[in-house]
Design a protein around this motif. Structure first.
Motif, PDB file in Angstrom:
ATOM      1  N   SER A  33     -15.225  53.472  35.434  1.00  0.00           N
ATOM      2  CA  SER A  33     -14.257  52.869  34.524  1.00  0.00           C
ATOM      3  C   SER A  33     -14.988  52.435  33.258  1.00  0.00           C
ATOM      4  CB  SER A  33     -13.527  51.700  35.169  1.00  0.00           C
ATOM      5  OG  SER A  33     -14.408  50.660  35.464  1.00  0.00           O
ATOM      6  N   ILE A  34     -14.295  52.582  32.153  1.00  0.00           N
ATOM      7  CA  ILE A  34     -14.837  52.196  30.852  1.00  0.00           C
ATOM      8  C   ILE A  34     -14.439  50.736  30.633  1.00  0.00           C
ATOM      9  CG2 ILE A  34     -14.787  52.648  28.372  1.00  0.00           C
ATOM     10  CD1 ILE A  34     -14.039  55.587  29.080  1.00  0.00           C
ATOM     11  N   ILE A  47     -15.937  51.351  24.629  1.00  0.00           N
ATOM     12  CA  ILE A  47     -17.040  50.398  24.471  1.00  0.00           C
ATOM     13  C   ILE A  47     -17.547  49.988  25.853  1.00  0.00           C
ATOM     14  CG2 ILE A  47     -17.808  48.217  23.472  1.00  0.00           C
ATOM     15  CD1 ILE A  47     -15.366  48.363  21.587  1.00  0.00           C
ATOM     16  N   GLU A  48     -18.841  50.117  26.035  1.00  0.00           N
ATOM     17  CA  GLU A  48     -19.515  49.695  27.264  1.00  0.00           C
ATOM     18  C   GLU A  48     -20.274  48.406  26.956  1.00  0.00           C
ATOM     19  OE1 GLU A  48     -20.271  49.795  31.137  1.00  0.00           O
ATOM     20  OE2 GLU A  48     -19.149  51.397  30.174  1.00  0.00           O
ATOM     21  N   PHE A  49     -20.016  47.363  27.710  1.00  0.00           N
ATOM     22  CA  PHE A  49     -20.614  46.046  27.473  1.00  0.00           C
ATOM     23  C   PHE A  49     -21.730  45.775  28.474  1.00  0.00           C
ATOM     24  CE2 PHE A  49     -16.552  45.826  25.496  1.00  0.00           C
ATOM     25  CZ  PHE A  49     -16.666  44.906  24.465  1.00  0.00           C
ATOM     26  N   LYS A  50     -22.776  45.113  27.986  1.00  0.00           N
ATOM     27  CA  LYS A  50     -23.865  44.672  28.866  1.00  0.00           C
ATOM     28  C   LYS A  50     -24.441  43.368  28.335  1.00  0.00           C
ATOM     29  CE  LYS A  50     -24.315  47.887  31.998  1.00  0.00           C
ATOM     30  NZ  LYS A  50     -22.951  47.948  32.493  1.00  0.00           N
ATOM     31  N   VAL A  71     -17.839  56.263  20.623  1.00  0.00           N
ATOM     32  CA  VAL A  71     -18.344  55.501  21.762  1.00  0.00           C
ATOM     33  C   VAL A  71     -19.370  54.479  21.258  1.00  0.00           C
ATOM     34  CG1 VAL A  71     -19.612  55.627  23.950  1.00  0.00           C
ATOM     35  CG2 VAL A  71     -17.992  57.443  23.332  1.00  0.00           C
ATOM     36  N   TYR A  72     -19.261  53.269  21.776  1.00  0.00           N
ATOM     37  CA  TYR A  72     -20.179  52.187  21.421  1.00  0.00           C
ATOM     38  C   TYR A  72     -20.729  51.537  22.678  1.00  0.00           C
ATOM     39  CZ  TYR A  72     -18.367  51.999  16.614  1.00  0.00           C
ATOM     40  OH  TYR A  72     -18.015  52.286  15.324  1.00  0.00           O
ATOM     41  N   ILE A  73     -21.893  50.899  22.507  1.00  0.00           N
ATOM     42  CA  ILE A  73     -22.333  49.902  23.467  1.00  0.00           C
ATOM     43  C   ILE A  73     -22.271  48.567  22.724  1.00  0.00           C
ATOM     44  CG2 ILE A  73     -23.773  51.478  24.814  1.00  0.00           C
ATOM     45  CD1 ILE A  73     -26.244  49.977  23.546  1.00  0.00           C
ATOM     46  N   CYS A  74     -21.982  47.513  23.464  1.00  0.00           N
ATOM     47  CA  CYS A  74     -21.936  46.175  22.891  1.00  0.00           C
ATOM     48  C   CYS A  74     -22.813  45.275  23.740  1.00  0.00           C
ATOM     49  CB  CYS A  74     -20.496  45.649  22.849  1.00  0.00           C
ATOM     50  SG  CYS A  74     -20.352  44.032  22.055  1.00  0.00           S
ATOM     51  N   ILE A  95     -23.957  57.474  19.903  1.00  0.00           N
ATOM     52  CA  ILE A  95     -23.352  56.218  20.356  1.00  0.00           C
ATOM     53  C   ILE A  95     -23.647  55.118  19.342  1.00  0.00           C
ATOM     54  CG2 ILE A  95     -23.416  54.463  22.182  1.00  0.00           C
ATOM     55  CD1 ILE A  95     -24.146  56.837  24.103  1.00  0.00           C
ATOM     56  N   GLY A  96     -22.619  54.345  19.023  1.00  0.00           N
ATOM     57  CA  GLY A  96     -22.777  53.243  18.085  1.00  0.00           C
ATOM     58  C   GLY A  96     -23.233  51.976  18.790  1.00  0.00           C
TER      59      GLY A  96
END
Length: 138
Positions: A33-34, A47-50, A71-74, A95-96
């Motif tokens: 799941s995104i 957006i994938e959060f960590k 697509v981003y990572i945050c 990826i941003g």
């Protein structure tokens, strides 16, 4: 105060809704799941959060390129700025990068995401369908 990834995601939902996006969380895609998907016109943004482990976030986000326009990572905004390793990894990726500032409760775009060149018509259809089902279920 941000104590978990979910806290960050929930605050991001409010931010993106204020900006006029359709937003939902935990969107099923390719047996995962995104964390958060936004839709603006016909553009899907994942957006994938960590809280930590940005390397894992990038790895997870790579599969999102098959269905998302961008697509981003945050990650939490680093107190000492972006590390040279993260800067190098993200510069060489479509990826941003977004920083979440827990004090201001804002999201800052550090590196814009590129339009995905890996987008797969079937993947985009699946993600759009999952997104619409999540939006309409809420």
């Amino acid at each position: 105060m941000i104590e978990s990834e979910i806290d960050m995601v929930n605050k991001a939902v409010k931010i993106y809704k204020k900006q006029g996006f359709l937003v939902t969380t935990e969107v099923p895609f390719l047996h995962r799941s995104i964390d958060l998907v936004c839709k603006n016109a016909e553009e899907l943004i994942s957006i994938e959060f960590k809280l930590s482990n940005w390397k894992r976030a990038i790895k997870q986000a790579e599969s999102h390129l098959l269905g998302s326009n961008k697509v981003y990572i945050c990650i939490l905004k680093p107190k000492k700025g972006i590390s040279p390793l993260l800067k190098s990894e993200i510069e060489n990726s479509p990826i941003g990068l977004l920083f979440f500032d827990p004090d201001e409760e804002t999201i800052e775009e550090i590196k814009p995401a590129e339009i995905s060149k890996k987008i797969w018509a079937v993947g985009k259809y699946w993600l759009n369908k999952s997104f619409e089902e999540r939006i309409n279920a809420v």
